[in-house]
Write an enzyme that holds these catalytic residues in place. Structure first.
Site, short mmCIF file in Angstrom:
data_model
loop_
_atom_site.label_atom_id
_atom_site.label_comp_id
_atom_site.label_asym_id
_atom_site.label_seq_id
_atom_site.Cartn_x
_atom_site.Cartn_y
_atom_site.Cartn_z
N GLU A 97 0.81 -1.22 0.00
CA GLU A 97 0.00 0.00 0.00
C GLU A 97 0.85 1.27 0.00
OE1 GLU A 97 -3.09 0.47 -0.39
OE2 GLU A 97 -3.99 -1.49 -0.11
N GLU A 128 7.29 -21.94 7.53
CA GLU A 128 7.68 -21.11 8.67
C GLU A 128 8.70 -21.79 9.57
OE1 GLU A 128 4.60 -21.54 12.29
OE2 GLU A 128 3.67 -20.77 10.46
#
Length: 316
Positions: A97, A128
């Site tokens: 953004e 992960e």
């Protein structure tokens, strides 16, 4: 052999994470499967007040993060986020953004998610656990001691994130941890520790809920705060937005009308003269300079409009 059998062979080596706040049971939702819809929503409303309190109690470290990141970025450093699962998706969301909102280069704020961008739409939870790939990702992006790394891990135990923070710390980069557990449950060395204690989740262990909400709030504050200090905002308007569609063109026109007290026709003319730059339009109007001189003046002040206006003795 299936995946569970692979893990079962190492079952004695798997750490019990049941003591973590984010894994514990929430007393308010213990019998949520029996609640009617009205009561169910009430529980969510009540619990979702806790991320706001967690942010409030972390104010000191949020302020410190903004100031230290700003100093690095103002001296040619970059900001990186890293996370796995929901934390990684939040990282990508916030970083992606920045270019449309603040007209930053995609290189200035970057996000790294375990499993790559495919993990945005398809789960890759096993990624992960890898402690090497996250470091390789940083090396591939030429991460240096000038840069900043924010590691997001709700439970504070994600190997992918922890190894990257340790690597960045050794380089001398700025390291920041965002987690939702206390130091006695997960403690390792970073420059700034942001502990967003939101308590047990409504659905036990589902940290996409309160922990994620708090983390997103923290990222909103940090990235927006840094961009404001970099001069990307003037009088709460996004003066560096990218005019890439009709909505953003209209917003640019309205910003100029509001800030300069001019009509839409004058605003459109200014945007044409400034080649679509709200920031340059403002400086041209307030200073009386042409486009070339306005660009030159901004560059001498690191493209920081408020500082440029101040230097020119222009008060608004």
């Amino acid at each position: 052999m299936n995946r569970f059998e692979d893990y079962a062979r190492e079952i004695n080596e798997i750490k019990d994470r049941g003591h973590l706040i984010t894994e514990q049971q929430n007393d308010n939702s213990e019998n949520i499967h029996l609640y009617n819809t009205d009561k169910l929503v009430d529980v969510f409303i009540e619990e979702d007040l806790k991320p706001q309190l967690a942010i409030k109690y972390s104010k000191k470290n949020l302020v410190k993060s903004i100031d230290m990141i700003y100093n690095r970025l103002n001296n040619k450093g970059r900001l990186f986020y890293i996370g796995a699962g929901t934390s990684g998706r939040l990282a990508v969301l916030d970083a992606s953004e920045c270019p449309p909102t603040f007209c930053t280069s995609p290189d200035l704020v970057q996000a790294i998610i375990a499993g790559g961008y495919e993990s945005l739409v398809k789960s890759s939870e096993q990624a992960e656990d890898n402690t090497e790939i996250s470091i390789k990702e940083l090396k591939d992006r030429k991460f240096t001691s000038n840069d900043c790394l924010i590691g997001i891990t709700a439970g504070g135990t994600t190997p992918y994130v922890i190894s990257s923070l340790e690597y960045a710390k050794k380089l001398g980069a700025l390291t920041i941890l965002i987690t939702s557990v206390t130091k006695d449950q997960s403690n390792f060395s970073t420059d700034i520790d942001i502990r967003l204690i939101t308590g047990p989740e409504i659905i036990a262990g589902s940290t996409r809920l309160k922990a994620a909400t708090a983390a997103k709030m923290a990222l909103n504050i940090i990235s927006s705060g840094v961009m404001i200090k970099l001069g990307k905002v003037y009088k709460n308007r996004m003066i560096d937005l990218s005019v890439t569609n009709n909505k953003l063109l209209d917003r640019s026109i309205r910003i100029l009308c509001d800030l300069l007290n001019i009509d839409r026709d004058a605003a459109i003319k200014l945007l044409e003269e400034s080649r679509g730059s709200v920031k340059v339009s403002i400086l041209m109007r307030l200073s009386g300079m042409n486009y070339v001189n306005s660009i030159k003046e901004l560059k001498e002040n690191n493209d920081h409009l408020p500082n440029t206006l101040s230097k020119l003795g222009i008060r608004t």
